[in-house]
Design an enzyme around this catalytic site. Structure first.
Site, PDB file in Angstrom:
ATOM      1  N   LYS A  87       0.828  -1.225   0.000  1.00 59.54           N
ATOM      2  CA  LYS A  87       0.000   0.000   0.000  1.00 59.54           C
ATOM      3  C   LYS A  87       0.854   1.263   0.000  1.00 59.54           C
ATOM      4  O   LYS A  87       0.500   2.267  -0.615  1.00 59.54           O
ATOM      5  CB  LYS A  87      -0.940   0.012   1.206  1.00 59.54           C
ATOM      6  CG  LYS A  87      -0.178   0.049   2.527  1.00 59.54           C
ATOM      7  CD  LYS A  87      -0.856  -0.620   3.659  1.00 59.54           C
ATOM      8  CE  LYS A  87       0.181  -0.844   4.722  1.00 59.54           C
ATOM      9  NZ  LYS A  87       0.238  -2.136   5.292  1.00 59.54           N
TER      10      LYS A  87
ATOM     11  N   GLY B 162      -6.700  -6.830   3.311  1.00 57.16           N
ATOM     12  CA  GLY B 162      -6.292  -8.240   3.355  1.00 57.16           C
ATOM     13  C   GLY B 162      -7.095  -9.101   2.397  1.00 57.16           C
ATOM     14  O   GLY B 162      -7.080  -8.883   1.185  1.00 57.16           O
TER      15      GLY B 162
ATOM     16  N   ASP C 147      -1.578   4.237   8.230  1.00 53.36           N
ATOM     17  CA  ASP C 147      -1.835   3.002   7.475  1.00 53.36           C
ATOM     18  C   ASP C 147      -3.217   3.081   6.822  1.00 53.36           C
ATOM     19  O   ASP C 147      -3.386   2.795   5.632  1.00 53.36           O
ATOM     20  CB  ASP C 147      -1.740   1.805   8.445  1.00 53.36           C
ATOM     21  CG  ASP C 147      -2.161   0.500   7.805  1.00 53.36           C
ATOM     22  OD1 ASP C 147      -1.369  -0.068   7.045  1.00 53.36           O
ATOM     23  OD2 ASP C 147      -3.301   0.052   8.065  1.00 53.36           O
TER      24      ASP C 147
ATOM     25  N   LYS D  42      -4.424   3.255   2.631  1.00 49.28           N
ATOM     26  CA  LYS D  42      -5.426   2.360   2.048  1.00 49.28           C
ATOM     27  C   LYS D  42      -6.617   3.155   1.511  1.00 49.28           C
ATOM     28  O   LYS D  42      -7.154   2.858   0.438  1.00 49.28           O
ATOM     29  CB  LYS D  42      -5.880   1.332   3.090  1.00 49.28           C
ATOM     30  CG  LYS D  42      -4.751   0.376   3.489  1.00 49.28           C
ATOM     31  CD  LYS D  42      -5.131  -0.405   4.729  1.00 49.28           C
ATOM     32  CE  LYS D  42      -4.048  -1.394   5.124  1.00 49.28           C
ATOM     33  NZ  LYS D  42      -4.263  -1.948   6.474  1.00 49.28           N
TER      34      LYS D  42
HETATM   35  N1  LIG Z   1       1.718  -9.100   6.927  1.00 52.94           N
HETATM   36  C1  LIG Z   1       0.469  -8.749   6.636  1.00 52.94           C
HETATM   37  O1  LIG Z   1      -0.466  -9.136   7.314  1.00 52.94           O
HETATM   38  C2  LIG Z   1       0.207  -7.866   5.448  1.00 52.94           C
HETATM   39  C3  LIG Z   1      -1.127  -7.532   5.138  1.00 52.94           C
HETATM   40  C4  LIG Z   1      -1.396  -6.772   4.007  1.00 52.94           C
HETATM   41  C5  LIG Z   1      -0.355  -6.325   3.229  1.00 52.94           C
HETATM   42  N2  LIG Z   1       0.929  -6.637   3.568  1.00 52.94           N
HETATM   43  C6  LIG Z   1       1.999  -6.123   2.718  1.00 52.94           C
HETATM   44  O2  LIG Z   1       2.733  -7.214   2.179  1.00 52.94           O
HETATM   45  C7  LIG Z   1       4.078  -6.855   2.000  1.00 52.94           C
HETATM   46  C8  LIG Z   1       4.970  -7.860   2.700  1.00 52.94           C
HETATM   47  O3  LIG Z   1       4.674  -7.848   4.071  1.00 52.94           O
HETATM   48  P1  LIG Z   1       5.188  -9.005   5.067  1.00 52.94           P
HETATM   49  O4  LIG Z   1       4.386  -8.859   6.313  1.00 52.94           O
HETATM   50  O5  LIG Z   1       5.210 -10.310   4.386  1.00 52.94           O
HETATM   51  O6  LIG Z   1       6.681  -8.492   5.341  1.00 52.94           O
HETATM   52  P2  LIG Z   1       7.897  -9.326   5.983  1.00 52.94           P
HETATM   53  O7  LIG Z   1       7.390 -10.502   6.737  1.00 52.94           O
HETATM   54  O8  LIG Z   1       8.750  -8.339   6.660  1.00 52.94           O
HETATM   55  O9  LIG Z   1       8.657  -9.865   4.692  1.00 52.94           O
HETATM   56  C9  LIG Z   1       9.415  -9.045   3.866  1.00 52.94           C
HETATM   57  C10 LIG Z   1      10.226  -9.910   2.915  1.00 52.94           C
HETATM   58  O10 LIG Z   1      10.969  -9.063   2.069  1.00 52.94           O
HETATM   59  C11 LIG Z   1      12.318  -9.479   2.057  1.00 52.94           C
HETATM   60  N3  LIG Z   1      13.177  -8.322   1.872  1.00 52.94           N
HETATM   61  C12 LIG Z   1      13.311  -7.251   2.669  1.00 52.94           C
HETATM   62  N4  LIG Z   1      14.226  -6.416   2.175  1.00 52.94           N
HETATM   63  C13 LIG Z   1      14.705  -6.983   1.062  1.00 52.94           C
HETATM   64  C14 LIG Z   1      15.698  -6.626   0.116  1.00 52.94           C
HETATM   65  N5  LIG Z   1      16.383  -5.513   0.236  1.00 52.94           N
HETATM   66  N6  LIG Z   1      15.921  -7.469  -0.912  1.00 52.94           N
HETATM   67  C15 LIG Z   1      15.226  -8.620  -1.033  1.00 52.94           C
HETATM   68  N7  LIG Z   1      14.266  -9.014  -0.177  1.00 52.94           N
HETATM   69  C16 LIG Z   1      14.025  -8.199   0.860  1.00 52.94           C
HETATM   70  C17 LIG Z   1      12.572 -10.125   3.397  1.00 52.94           C
HETATM   71  O11 LIG Z   1      13.649 -11.034   3.283  1.00 52.94           O
HETATM   72  P3  LIG Z   1      14.127 -11.972   4.517  1.00 52.94           P
HETATM   73  O12 LIG Z   1      12.982 -12.884   4.811  1.00 52.94           O
HETATM   74  O13 LIG Z   1      15.301 -12.703   3.980  1.00 52.94           O
HETATM   75  O14 LIG Z   1      14.440 -11.035   5.634  1.00 52.94           O
HETATM   76  C18 LIG Z   1      11.227 -10.823   3.619  1.00 52.94           C
HETATM   77  O15 LIG Z   1      11.229 -12.098   3.039  1.00 52.94           O
HETATM   78  C19 LIG Z   1       4.202  -5.417   2.520  1.00 52.94           C
HETATM   79  O16 LIG Z   1       4.048  -4.504   1.466  1.00 52.94           O
HETATM   80  C20 LIG Z   1       3.017  -5.290   3.458  1.00 52.94           C
HETATM   81  O17 LIG Z   1       2.552  -3.959   3.608  1.00 52.94           O
HETATM   82  C21 LIG Z   1       1.228  -7.394   4.658  1.00 52.94           C
END
Ligand SMILES: NC(=O)c1ccc[n+]([C@@H]2O[C@H](COP(=O)([O-])OP(=O)(O)OC[C@H]3O[C@@H](n4cnc5c(N)ncnc54)[C@H](OP(=O)(O)O)[C@@H]3O)[C@@H](O)[C@H]2O)c1
Length: 441
Positions: free
Chosen positions: A107, A136, A203, A207
């Site tokens: 977002k 979500g 946040d 959205k």
């Molecule tokens: N979590 C939720 O409930 C949720 C809900 C809606 C939307 N989102 C969105 O979904 C997206 C991902 O969220 P998430 O919760 O899955 O985040 P997360 O758990 O922090 O995962 C981020 C991933 O990106 C990788 N990463 C970070 N920096 C990087 C870089 N420089 N080069 C390559 N890879 C890199 C990390 O690698 P490593 O694993 O190796 O550290 C990790 O695998 C975000 O945009 C978030 O706003 C999340």
């Protein structure tokens, strides 16, 4: 069967790992529904050695997101890294330029660069899908872009942040203070160590900016969103709301007005009988008011790996099927400048809690200041409570502080602010007034 759709995923965290899992577990269903298999062929993340509980044995590991974005083998680049900066932005831009369709849950990226990215997708004739960026698992982007393509929208509003709704629910039910509740939410993993982005409404604002652009065909503009968080809400406000037939929710509201598109995020009193008032805990909900038909409310899990993966995989499935819709539902050349409606001109009802000095003339002074701004009252409650008030003096004695609760009929933000400034100058209240806007359904 037709050629498989080949997917590259950047980011294997909470969402990315769940997407890999869902594509694997639902392989047969997806192939049957889309008429072709979906295959994850390449991935990247920061640390290659990290245990992720997913099988990546037949998947190529790419050194960085930018390289993956232009990988020859992939048809779709899925960005699940997060953040409006690098590497997410550069990688998504590179993928679109290289003619790859993109799916993202980001977002922040869309709120900042959404228009330019949509233009890049259009230039390359590819898809940019982002269902998971808002709400979500709730298919609100698809509902607006496709399901309501023939409807003019007058208003869209919703609970778009699970952390805030969880906290307000707990505060209401357990009579906890904001600080107690925040600590508990952090312990349970519902709030970040630095909760500012969630609790101060940013946040929700990102959205809302995305939804407003799709609903009203306006150029996405996060700076046009008025933002206020929940940190000023007290259990006392929630108790008064309950007594007066309301519940307090952090809402994002976007509506068409004759002054432009009003976009605002703030704690809001909603009638207890409304659908949105029933939404508790981390659950999200969005209500759309289309012209000519009754409002439509979608409710569901707004975050979490599997919930978010559900939306990401549906976006990938659309690409596998060949569905192509303009990213914001309108060709970018048709998107208008949003025409920000100033908050001072917002019209609606207001809850006002004053801590009034208990002495002769106070009520008359408050009434005079409201009348000067043509504010009429739907109800007024003045009560000497048994327990001493937070931040107030002992009740019932002359000069002590007594809560006065006002519910206004529709008026303007400007009138309320002017009336309350005058009341403060008159020295008849002993604390900053609490103001909560009311949203009728
Ligand atoms: N979590 C939720 O409930 C949720 C809900 C809606 C939307 N989102 C969105 O979904 C997206 C991902 O969220 P998430 O919760 O899955 O985040 P997360 O758990 O922090 O995962 C981020 C991933 O990106 C990788 N990463 C970070 N920096 C990087 C870089 N420089 N080069 C390559 N890879 C890199 C990390 O690698 P490593 O694993 O190796 O550290 C990790 O695998 C975000 O945009 C978030 O706003 C999340």
């Amino acid at each position: 069967m037709a050629q498989p759709l080949k997917v590259g995923i950047a980011g294997l965290g909470t969402v990315g790992a769940s997407v890999v899992r869902v594509i694997e577990e639902e392989r047969a269903t997806l192939a049957a529904r889309c008429g072709r298999p979906i295959e994850v062929v390449a991935v990247t993340a920061r640390s290659r050695g990290k245990k992720r509980g997913i099988d990546l044995r037949n998947v190529r590991w790419i050194s960085d997101p930018q390289t993956l974005a232009s990988d020859r083998e992939i048809d779709v680049f899925v960005e699940l890294i997060g953040g409006a900066g690098e590497p997410a932005h550069g990688a998504v831009a590179a993928a679109l330029k290289a003619g790859k369709s993109v799916v993202t849950a980001n977002k922040a990226l869309l709120a900042r660069h959404g228009l330019a990215l949509a233009q890049a997708a259009e230039r390359s004739g590819v898809v940019l899908n982002f269902e998971a960026a808002v709400g979500g698992a709730i298919p609100i982007v698809k509902t607006l872009r496709e399901g309501l393509a023939g409807n003019s929208i007058t208003r869209i509003y919703g609970i778009l942040n699970g952390t805030c709704n969880y906290m307000l629910t707990r505060m209401e039910h357990e009579k906890l203070s904001y600080d107690e509740c925040l600590k508990e939410a952090q312990k349970l993993g519902y709030a970040e160590a630095d909760p500012t982005f969630d609790v101060e409404g940013h946040d929700t604002a990102q959205k809302l900016a995305i939804l407003a652009s799709i609903a009203f065909g306006s150029k996405i503009d996060q700076s046009a969103v008025y933002v206020e968080g929940i940190s000023s809400i007290t259990p006392e406000d929630l108790a008064w709301a309950d007594e007066l037939g309301y519940r307090v929710k952090l809402l994002g509201v976007a509506m068409r007005t004759d002054k432009g598109i009003e976009q605002r995020v703030h704690p809001t009193m909603v009638p207890k009988a409304s659908q949105i008032a029933q939404v508790m805990g981390v659950t999200n909900a969005v209500t759309v008011d289309p012209e000519g038909i009754a409002p439509i409310t979608l409710v569901g899990p707004g975050a979490g790996g599997m919930a978010t993966a559900s939306a990401v995989v549906a976006d990938i499935a659309d690409i596998a099927r060949g569905t192509q819709v303009a990213p914001f539902g309108w060709p970018t050349a048709r998107l208008k400048r949003s025409g920000k409606a100033p908050m001072q001109r917002h019209e609606g009802g207001y809850y006002i809690r004053l801590l009034a000095r208990d002495r002769p003339g106070t009520a008359a002074t408050i009434a005079k200041r409201l009348a000067q701004q043509h504010i009429s009252l739907e109800s007024i409650v003045q009560r000497h409570r048994e327990a001493p008030l937070q931040g107030g003096g002992a009740p019932g004695r002359s000069g002590a502080a007594v809560p006065v609760i006002l519910i206004t009929y529709a008026t303007t933000e400007d009138a309320v602010r002017k009336a309350l400034s005058a009341v403060s100058r008159d020295r008849v209240i002993s604390a900053k007034p609490q103001v909560i806007r009311i949203e009728k359904n």
